[in-house]
Design a protein around this motif. Structure first.
Motif, short mmCIF file in Angstrom:
data_model
loop_
_atom_site.label_atom_id
_atom_site.label_comp_id
_atom_site.label_asym_id
_atom_site.label_seq_id
_atom_site.Cartn_x
_atom_site.Cartn_y
_atom_site.Cartn_z
N PHE A 80 -9.74 -2.06 1.95
CA PHE A 80 -8.52 -1.71 1.23
C PHE A 80 -7.48 -1.15 2.20
CE2 PHE A 80 -11.20 -0.77 -2.80
CZ PHE A 80 -11.32 -2.14 -3.02
N ALA A 81 -7.92 -0.21 3.06
CA ALA A 81 -6.98 0.45 3.97
C ALA A 81 -6.37 -0.53 4.96
CB ALA A 81 -7.69 1.59 4.72
N LEU A 82 -7.19 -1.46 5.47
CA LEU A 82 -6.65 -2.44 6.42
C LEU A 82 -5.58 -3.30 5.76
CD1 LEU A 82 -9.81 -3.64 8.40
CD2 LEU A 82 -7.96 -2.17 9.19
N ALA A 83 -5.87 -3.76 4.55
CA ALA A 83 -4.89 -4.59 3.85
C ALA A 83 -3.61 -3.80 3.59
CB ALA A 83 -5.48 -5.10 2.54
N ILE A 84 -3.75 -2.56 3.11
CA ILE A 84 -2.57 -1.73 2.82
C ILE A 84 -1.83 -1.39 4.10
CG2 ILE A 84 -1.81 0.48 1.89
CD1 ILE A 84 -4.30 0.37 0.04
N ALA A 144 -7.46 5.18 0.62
CA ALA A 144 -7.17 4.11 1.57
C ALA A 144 -5.68 4.07 1.90
CB ALA A 144 -7.62 2.76 0.99
N GLY A 145 -4.81 4.26 0.89
CA GLY A 145 -3.37 4.22 1.13
C GLY A 145 -2.90 5.36 2.00
N LEU A 146 -3.47 6.55 1.82
CA LEU A 146 -3.06 7.70 2.63
C LEU A 146 -3.40 7.47 4.10
CD1 LEU A 146 -1.99 10.58 2.90
CD2 LEU A 146 -4.30 11.42 2.38
N VAL A 147 -4.63 7.08 4.37
CA VAL A 147 -5.04 6.83 5.75
C VAL A 147 -4.24 5.66 6.34
CG1 VAL A 147 -6.96 6.20 7.25
CG2 VAL A 147 -7.33 7.77 5.35
N ALA A 148 -4.06 4.63 5.54
CA ALA A 148 -3.30 3.47 6.01
C ALA A 148 -1.88 3.86 6.37
CB ALA A 148 -3.29 2.38 4.94
N ALA A 149 -1.25 4.71 5.55
CA ALA A 149 0.13 5.13 5.81
C ALA A 149 0.23 5.92 7.11
CB ALA A 149 0.65 5.95 4.64
N LEU A 150 -0.67 6.88 7.29
CA LEU A 150 -0.62 7.72 8.49
C LEU A 150 -0.85 6.90 9.75
CD1 LEU A 150 -2.55 10.87 7.21
CD2 LEU A 150 -0.09 10.57 7.46
N VAL A 151 -1.90 6.06 9.75
CA VAL A 151 -2.21 5.27 10.94
C VAL A 151 -1.14 4.22 11.20
CG1 VAL A 151 -3.88 3.70 11.99
CG2 VAL A 151 -4.68 5.68 10.70
#
Length: 836
Positions: free
Chosen positions: A473-477, A770-777
């Motif tokens: 999920f995080a990679l896609a987001i 997943a969205g939080l980690v994706a946003a930060l990275v």
């Protein structure tokens, strides 16, 4: 015997949908790579063709002396289109008026790229043509008609020849963006050069050859040409030009490249997840076949044949769908661009097939090998073989495969390392977060029977599976957020490069006595204009007494010799000023102290030329103005915002330069259509003043930006679809386990509303994390990408830190709930039949 059994099993599995996951994943990988690479290649070719219009060719060879005839002939041998040009100044005489004109003699093939804009008379409607004037004719810019009192059809003396004025020259594709030739341009047939008798031994002329063709042809030709280039000859392409357009073109190419890499990454993730899940679902059938006497060899042959069949079929379907998708997308983009996109080459086909095969082998082969090790006793003990689900070898091979595919696609190691490194960072962070969050759930003390309690309990139960889902999920987001934010930054940056109040006309060759009348004219007609700047041309001849080398070709990726100091092959426009101009900022050193009594001349240099000329504060630059030589000491470096289109200079001299060289003045103004008549009257009163109308150049540049924007939007749509399919594959992989949970919960008396809300909350939590980690990275990665790849000052985007969790929670919850809603609507008996 086993082949017949394999085909029967394949048909059965295909009808049941067991092979749909792996089939869809491979097809997705092929479709994504093919459509992205095809569309980006076609749009990239179109953008390069459009930008090549700015030099009327794909490449040009410039020289201060005649170019050997065999160099042009050799270009034709390499399959290139060629054209000849010669620049010189000569006097024009008509109606008792004499004026110095800037002559450009062109061969009939000119221009190789772009078109010449003409008018049949001064009041005519502009139109575009390919080719130059016929022998015995000349095309004159509008200013010369006013200066010489001409009309179309009149005769004009050019040097020793008489010529018919046949057209009004409005614009040439390779017209200089700013030139002292201004509105005194003359287009002449190359065959009429001798008739003018203006070009004699020792005359100051400038030669240019134009070339157009395929990139490989141009590269091969340049490899032959490079050893023969003289010090005062240069090979150039559009990317060599120091301009916002050249920079934007490079940025667009890098963005489309990043989008292609993201597509490959998403497809690879979907493939890895789907292949692993498919093989897990075959554990029980393999254990049963072994129990009934099936040998390892037979089982291996059956499933390898299944893999080959599904791979071949999915590649064909992926290519077909990708071709249709890129054709529809290209047609849609071409409609808005107003042009047909060039046809893509064979590379997208080969690349897509190769990636499809590699994905199938690398992401499916290891799970299949694990599948063959399933013990027969699994029919009695269902837990046997589960330890094979996670394989470090499989994970390592998958990561290595993704890295190599990205590197092969991009051919840029730095880009691949940045994106791949950020992906590993997401994986590491999410594994840590998943352990903390899911273990902390036990201490929340939520009340029994609540949907939140059930959601937390479900997350705890599937901790390992949820960690994998979180990563997917995080990679896609992350990739979607990354592209959206980068696209917005790029488009915003391009649009601000040409502000609404940017000048669209330059007035040059203004005499000292004409400055005040022009200032009054602008005020009377309410025309916004810039200050009047003194200007002259000078050659940058040496630095600290060391002569400068010839210019290299950035288009071909050349690097100058270590023993040579890099130079420039044009004479920049210089001025002197007392105050730092608007849009300039001192980055090193200090501005002039305005001490006009000092004999030392100082110079402030554009910081883009600091590295180019290898300059430091205190260096002494030697300038050559005609035969007059003077030196200036570097006292500061400046950043310059060239995109404003306001008067700017690469070098500004101290005020004590005034009076040492002859100058003219120039200014810039913002005109609209209502000013046309007044400007025409002005040019008639002051025929020596030249006007450079850059409205058409701005429109062309804005058209290219619009094309890139459309291309980015299309690429984003594909990446968004790919991201959604990754989420679908992850949710689908857990459907069987979720059906079991629903059966158990219903058997224990749980209400349907409780189960539905718990499922929704579960996906909301997964998506938010997943969205939080994706946003930060993604924001940190974007900062690095902007600085390292796009040569711009990166910035953080705090709004993404809020947008990421919100979008992640909504996106994952919507897709996840939609995928499992059908399962929750079925009755317990129907679910038991499916599980059986």
């Amino acid at each position: 015997m086993w082949i017949k059994l394999a085909f029967k099993l394949f048909a059965r599995e295909f009808r049941r949908g067991e092979l749909s996951i792996i089939f869809a994943a491979i097809a997705l990988a092929v479709l994504t790579v093919f459509s992205l690479s095809s569309v980006t290649q076609r749009i990239g070719l179109n953008i390069e063709q459009k930008t090549s219009d700015f030099i009327a060719a794909d490449r040009r060879l410039s020289s201060n002396h005649p170019i050997e005839p065999h160099i042009l002939a050799k270009g034709a041998e390499f399959g290139l289109e060629t054209a000849k040009m010669l620049f010189f100044d000569s006097m024009l005489f008509a109606n008792e008026e004499l004026i110095l004109g800037s002559i450009k003699a062109v061969s009939p093939e000119y221009p190789l790229r772009g078109e010449v804009t003409l008018k049949d008379n001064l009041n005519g409607v502009p139109y575009e043509v390919r080719g130059g004037p016929k022998k015995g004719n000349v095309w004159l810019s509008e200013g010369l008609f006013y200066s010489l009192g001409l009309k179309v059809g009149d005769q004009v003396e050019l040097g020793a020849g008489n010529f018919t004025v046949s057209k009004v020259l409005v614009n040439e594709p390779d017209a200089p963006f700013f030139s002292l030739a201004g509105n005194r341009r003359v287009l002449l047939s190359y065959d009429d050069i001798a008739a003018t008798q203006a070009v004699q031994p020792g005359s100051r002329v400038f030669h240019r050859l134009l070339f157009a063709g395929q990139e490989q042809q141009l590269s091969d030709y340049y490899a032959w040409l490079k050893p023969q280039l003289k010090a005062n000859q240069s090979w150039q392409g559009i990317k060599d030009r120091q301009s916002p357009l050249g920079n934007n073109l490079a940025r667009a190419e890098r963005f489309l490249l990043l989008a292609g890499l993201f597509g490959i990454m998403l497809a690879a993730v979907a493939m890895a997840v789907s292949a692993k899940r498919y093989c897990e679902r075959q554990y029980d059938p393999v254990a049963m076949m072994k129990t009934l006497g099936g040998s390892r060899q037979v089982i291996r042959n059956i499933y390898l044949l299944h893999l080959s069949l599904v791979t071949g079929f999915s590649i064909l379907v992926g290519l077909l769908l990708g071709f249709v998708l890129q054709h529809i997308g290209a047609a849609y983009l071409a409609k808005f661009m107003g042009t047909d996109l060039p046809v893509a080459g064979v590379r997208p086909w080969l690349l897509s097939v190769f990636i499809g095969i590699v994905c199938a082998l690398m992401f499916s082969l290891k799970p299949l090998l694990d599948l063959f090790d399933i013990p027969p006793l699994r029919v009695l003990r269902r837990s046997l073989g589960d330890k094979l689900a996670l394989s470090r070898i499989h994970i390592g091979l998958s990561l290595l495969t993704i890295f190599l595919l990205m590197w092969m696609f991009s051919e840029q190691l730095l880009t691949t390392l940045i994106l791949f490194g950020s992906t590993l960072l997401v994986i590491a962070v999410l594994f840590g977060i998943s352990r903390l969050v899911f273990s902390a759930g036990r201490k929340l003390g939520l009340s029994p029977g609540s949907s939140w309690s059930l959601a937390i309990a479900t997350l705890q139960k599937r901790a390992n599976a949820n960690a994998v889902q979180l990563i997917s999920f995080a990679l896609a987001i992350k990739l979607m957020l990354f592209l959206v934010v980068l696209k917005n930054d790029m488009i915003s940056d391009w649009q601000t490069q040409v502000p609404a109040d940017a000048p669209n006309m330059f007035l040059i060759n203004i005499g000292q006595s004409e400055v005040q009348p022009l200032d009054d004219f602008f005020e009377q007609n309410s025309i916004t204009h810039e200050a009047f700047f003194p200007v002259f041309n000078a050659r940058v001849d040496a630095v600290n007494g060391e002569e400068l080398a010839r210019r290299i070709s950035r288009q071909e990726g050349e690097e100058k010799a270590d023993s040579e100091r890099e130079g420039v092959n044009r004479e920049p426009n210089l001025t002197w000023l007392t105050e730092l101009p608007e849009g300039n900022e001192i980055t090193q050193g200090k501005w002039f102290d305005n001490n006009s009594q000092s004999d030392r001349i100082e110079v402030s240099v554009f910081d883009g030329w600091q590295e180019r000329l290898d300059l430091e504060l205190g260096d002494e630059i030697s300038f050559l103005v005609n035969e007059q030589r003077f030196d200036a000491v570097v006292t500061s470096f400046r950043s310059v915002d060239w995109g404003t289109l306001k008067p700017n200079f690469v070098m500004i001299l101290s005020p004590n330069m005034a009076g040492k060289v002859p100058v003219t003045y120039f200014s810039a103004a913002k005109l609209d259509n209502s000013h046309t008549k007044a400007i025409s009257s002005l040019l008639q009163r002051y025929p020596t003043i030249s006007m450079i109308d850059i409205k058409s150049r701005l429109e062309q540049a804005q058209s290219i930006i619009a094309q890139v924007s459309l291309a980015i939007g299309f690429v984003l749509a594909i990446v968004l679809i790919s991201g959604a399919l990754v989420l679908v594959s992850q949710v689908q992989a857990s459907l069987a386990e979720r059906m079991q949970e629903v059966v158990i919960l219903r058997t224990l008396g749980a209400r349907g509303r409780l189960i539905k809300l718990a499922t929704l909350y579960e996906f909301l939590l997964l998506g938010a994390i997943a969205g939080l980690v994706a946003a930060l990275v993604s924001d940190v990665t974007l900062l690095v990408i902007q600085q390292q790849l796009f040569d711009v000052d990166g910035k953080m985007h705090p709004y993404v830190w809020v947008l990421g969790p919100a979008v992640g929670a909504g996106f994952v919850a919507l897709i996840g709930y939609f995928m499992v809603s059908n399962t929750m609507r079925q009755n317990t008996q129907g679910l038991l039949r499916k599980l059986g």
